[in-house]
Design an enzyme around this catalytic site. Structure first.
Site, PDB file in Angstrom:
ATOM      1  N   LEU A  50     -10.935  -4.394   4.896  1.00  0.00           N
ATOM      2  CA  LEU A  50      -9.498  -4.654   4.892  1.00  0.00           C
ATOM      3  C   LEU A  50      -8.949  -4.226   3.543  1.00  0.00           C
ATOM      4  O   LEU A  50      -9.552  -4.507   2.504  1.00  0.00           O
ATOM      5  CB  LEU A  50      -9.208  -6.149   5.095  1.00  0.00           C
ATOM      6  CG  LEU A  50      -9.086  -6.685   6.518  1.00  0.00           C
ATOM      7  CD1 LEU A  50      -8.863  -8.195   6.475  1.00  0.00           C
ATOM      8  CD2 LEU A  50      -7.948  -6.019   7.279  1.00  0.00           C
ATOM      9  N   ASP A  51      -7.791  -3.569   3.530  1.00  0.00           N
ATOM     10  CA  ASP A  51      -7.159  -3.182   2.279  1.00  0.00           C
ATOM     11  C   ASP A  51      -6.839  -4.422   1.446  1.00  0.00           C
ATOM     12  O   ASP A  51      -6.617  -5.507   1.989  1.00  0.00           O
ATOM     13  CB  ASP A  51      -5.852  -2.421   2.546  1.00  0.00           C
ATOM     14  CG  ASP A  51      -6.094  -1.033   3.128  1.00  0.00           C
ATOM     15  OD1 ASP A  51      -7.197  -0.493   2.931  1.00  0.00           O
ATOM     16  OD2 ASP A  51      -5.180  -0.500   3.781  1.00  0.00           O
ATOM     17  N   PRO A  52      -6.777  -4.282   0.126  1.00  0.00           N
ATOM     18  CA  PRO A  52      -6.453  -5.434  -0.731  1.00  0.00           C
ATOM     19  C   PRO A  52      -5.152  -6.139  -0.349  1.00  0.00           C
ATOM     20  O   PRO A  52      -5.072  -7.367  -0.419  1.00  0.00           O
ATOM     21  CB  PRO A  52      -6.345  -4.806  -2.126  1.00  0.00           C
ATOM     22  CG  PRO A  52      -7.238  -3.611  -2.070  1.00  0.00           C
ATOM     23  CD  PRO A  52      -7.108  -3.078  -0.673  1.00  0.00           C
ATOM     24  N   ALA A  75      -3.877  -6.449   2.553  1.00  0.00           N
ATOM     25  CA  ALA A  75      -3.938  -6.996   3.913  1.00  0.00           C
ATOM     26  C   ALA A  75      -4.646  -8.341   3.879  1.00  0.00           C
ATOM     27  O   ALA A  75      -5.479  -8.603   3.009  1.00  0.00           O
ATOM     28  CB  ALA A  75      -4.687  -6.046   4.840  1.00  0.00           C
ATOM     29  N   ARG A 129      -2.157   2.257   8.085  1.00  0.00           N
ATOM     30  CA  ARG A 129      -1.229   2.959   7.179  1.00  0.00           C
ATOM     31  C   ARG A 129      -0.912   4.364   7.685  1.00  0.00           C
ATOM     32  O   ARG A 129       0.205   4.852   7.521  1.00  0.00           O
ATOM     33  CB  ARG A 129      -1.799   2.994   5.761  1.00  0.00           C
ATOM     34  CG  ARG A 129      -1.655   1.660   5.032  1.00  0.00           C
ATOM     35  CD  ARG A 129      -2.212   1.709   3.627  1.00  0.00           C
ATOM     36  NE  ARG A 129      -3.652   1.850   3.631  1.00  0.00           N
ATOM     37  CZ  ARG A 129      -4.327   2.731   2.890  1.00  0.00           C
ATOM     38  NH1 ARG A 129      -3.686   3.565   2.087  1.00  0.00           N
ATOM     39  NH2 ARG A 129      -5.643   2.790   2.928  1.00  0.00           N
TER      40      ARG A 129
END
Length: 233
Positions: free
Chosen positions: A47-49, A51, A182
């Site tokens: 997971l992206d930071p 998110a 994204r």
């Protein structure tokens, strides 16, 4: 005298954590490893930071199941904003351009949503963990470099949009492994003749696991340390 005791096998466990905002998936795994004395731990799907939401982690022998969990269907909810872009397509980087939104109506947004549903081709963001020539793309991006990024085929089984807060668009996406939300946001902006960035993202499901089953990171650590008779951090 040599000990005849056999080491206790680490059968491992599957841990569901609601990832905190700004933490990387590696941060969570590393924190759990140190705080809970896990010898071996890995996560199933980055997971992206920026998110939040469901992060599956496996320890011990359960790490063999990571690929199985990574391959499962995922569900996300979030918000994209039309009219501006950033290099990272989220709020990790500063705005770099503005675009008109006055021409965008419901029909145009519905058309874009339909084009991004089903089996589609997408290009991962330059700010991503995809490797090109042995290096993570985000490292190249942070140096201001570009790279040739191969497209990938993914399947979007559900893409719902709520446009009542336009130019903020709330969405729910159900997709296969390897989908970049994204990239979905970037492509949606392009299809409506504007730009877009991701303002918020939450992973709500992986396969049969729901974020409602997940535990707060701090709460999990406190409970595990108590179980192991370790002092509170």
């Amino acid at each position: 005298m040599l000990s005849t005791e056999q080491p206790i096998p680490d059968e491992g466990e599957v841990i569901l954590i609601d990832k905190p905002l700004t933490w990387t998936s590696f941060d969570v795994a590393n924190k759990l490893k140190r705080a809970c004395k896990f010898k071996k731990i890995g996560h199933a799907g980055t997971l992206d930071p920026l998110a939040t939401g469901l992060l599956i982690l496996c320890t011990g022998k359960k790490t063999k199941q990571i690929d199985q969990y990574q391959a499962q269907e995922k569900e996300y909810t979030g918000t994209l904003i039309l009219g501006k872009t950033t290099p990272s397509i989220d709020l990790e980087t500063e705005f770099d351009a503005e675009f008109p939104t006055e021409h965008i109506d419901q029909a145009l947004m519905d058309e874009a949503r339909a084009k991004l549903t089903g089996q589609i081709e997408q290009t991962p963001p330059i700010f991503s963990a995809v490797k090109v020539d042995g290096e993570r793309l985000y490292k190249k991006a942070r140096r201001g470099e570009t790279a040739e990024i191969k497209k990938r085929v993914v399947t979007i089984s559900t893409f719902e949009i709520d446009t009542t807060d336009f130019p903020a668009i709330h969405f729910r996406i159900v997709c296969t492994k390897g989908t970049y939300i994204r990239s979905m946001v970037r492509d949606f902006g392009t299809l409506v003749g504007s730009g877009a960035y991701l303002a918020a993202l939450r992973r709500t499901r992986i396969g049969d696991f729901s974020v409602e089953q997940a535990t707060d990171l701090t709460a999990f650590i406190q409970a595990k340390r108590a179980e192991l008779n370790l002092p509170t951090e």
